[in-house]
Design an enzyme around this catalytic site. Structure first.
Site: not given
Length: 444
Positions: A138, A213, A332
């Site tokens: 990540r 986001s 999400e």
């Protein structure tokens, strides 16, 4: 008793035989809990955190902060006592001098791996960061590169990822830095949360592509202001894609954590799919949580909602309509929306979520594969998914150690008999005891 004996490797997803009618109390927000823990640990005085989420991600954050010297005392109060929270679980956070040497286990928690390196830079000593194998894949370069510009010393062998060691010097100069946060808004939040403790504060300038986001960055800004920080940001007239935090002491606060609205998604979806009614208590009238967008998204897909003192009540008709929606700010929610869309009566296009390829797993590839293996017709696009509903059948739905994949598969299992969820226990990342809650919603 082992985790595998509680939740078998293949969990039969409960099939709904009628309309769901339930009230489901959802645990606290992971995003709020972990931000609050960081801010309370950097404050000038002790604070309380009421109704915190106890999940793998939040417990990893608490243990990491304890390893740096912060006191976090867990209490359960059954009644109101002067100076203590009234009822329920609460954490007393007692700031202390941050120090190493220490090792931080981030698991696969984005908030831990990204929010804590700036905190570690303020500690006195070496802080090593490690985690699950997926955490090595990540992106972390935005935080690592920015901290180096701001005066930190970090050893990562040039990977821009874990594992790594932050050599804290007890303070950090801070100042101005440019970052590309298009792969994760957490890069911005990570720098802002610790910025009041930097000698010069910080000016963060995002210079990459679309910033995903944004509600999570708004959450960070609101929570910083609530503990006394001065923040200039684009939404209040500041320069676009630039955030400035001034150096200051932070106040210890008494904060009650909101329910995790994103974790309410599968339960609201149950009402939509079965033509039932589900109430989520304590749904806030105003919030920065991305999950609040579910009210409008699921209404567009065929349901309706009402917000009262009892909470948010969502009602479905049993008919699901396809949707064309940009989920860039609320990425999400994509797995749950994709699951519902696979059961709709018309196609759906989910856009603006290319960054999901870098989450707990490559969520776009995983959703495409798993829904298609149940008979679906999902195609990846450059920045999302095209979902054409098809009759689905039972089968194994793999989760890739991703909590939102597990809940997405469970949503499909409500309407498709014979779906088995591989490793449903991964839901413990943010929603402890999901299988029991899911069965309870269905009256089992």
């Amino acid at each position: 008793m082992t985790e595998s004996s509680v939740h078998p490797a293949l969990w039969p997803a409960p099939f709904a035989t009628g309309a769901v009618e339930a009230t489901v109390t959802v645990p606290g927000s992971k995003s709020v809990t972990n931000r609050a823990l960081v801010l309370a640990s950097l404050a000038a005085e002790p604070g309380w955190l009421r109704r915190p989420l106890r999940s793998r991600d939040s417990l990893l954050m608490a243990e990491a902060l304890r390893a740096l010297g912060v006191g976090i005392e867990e209490t359960v109060s059954s009644s109101s006592v002067a100076g203590e929270p009234d009822g329920g679980e609460a954490w007393r956070v007692i700031p202390a001098g941050l120090h190493g040497p220490a090792t931080v286990d981030v698991g696969n928690a984005g908030t831990v791996m990204r929010f804590l390196p700036p905190v570690a830079a303020l500690a006195d000593g070496a802080i090593r960061f490690d985690g699950d194998p997926r955490s090595y894949e990540r992106p972390l370069h935005g935080v690592i590169d920015a901290l180096r510009v701001l005066g930190a010393r970090i050893d990562d062998d040039g990977r821009g990822a874990l594992p790594m060691t932050v050599h804290g010097g007890g303070a950090l100069d801070g100042g101005s830095v440019e970052i590309d946060a298009s792969s994760s808004s957490q890069f911005v939040s990570a720098l802002l949360l610790s910025a009041p403790r930097f000698n010069q504060g910080v000016e963060v300038r995002h210079v990459g592509g679309r910033l995903p986001s944004m509600p999570h960055i708004r959450m960070t800004v609101d929570m910083l202001r609530a503990v006394g920080a001065q923040v200039d940001e684009p939404e209040t007239g500041g320069e676009p894609n630039v955030w400035r935090v001034s150096p200051s002491a932070l106040l210890g606060r008494d904060l009650t954590v909101e329910p995790d609205l994103s974790n309410a998604q599968p339960f609201l979806a149950a009402a939509l799919i079965t033509g039932g009614r589900v109430t989520i208590p304590d749904w806030p009238e105003r919030t920065t949580q991305p999950g609040d967008a579910l009210r409008e998204i699921f209404t567009e897909m065929g349901g309706s909602w009402e917000l009262t003192e009892a909470g948010l009540t969502f009602t479905g008709t049993g008919r699901i309509q396809g949707i064309d929606v940009d989920l860039g700010e609320v990425g999400e929610l994509t797995p749950g929306i994709a699951a519902v869309a696979a059961l709709a009566d018309s196609p759906s296009t989910l856009r603006g979520v290319a960054h999901l390829r870098l989450h707990e797993t490559d969520r776009l590839a995983a959703l495409t594969k798993e829904i298609n293996e149940l008979g679906g017709d999902v195609t990846e696009t450059e920045d999302g998914l095209l979902i054409r509903p098809r009759p689905l059948h039972g089968g194994v739905f793999h989760t890739y150690d991703d909590h939102r994949m597990a809940t997405a598969g469970s949503i499909i299992g409500l309407a498709v008999d014979g779906v088995q969820i591989e490793n449903v226990a991964t839901t413990a990342k943010t929603l402890p005891d999901f299988p029991r809650m899911w069965a309870g919603m269905l009256g089992a």
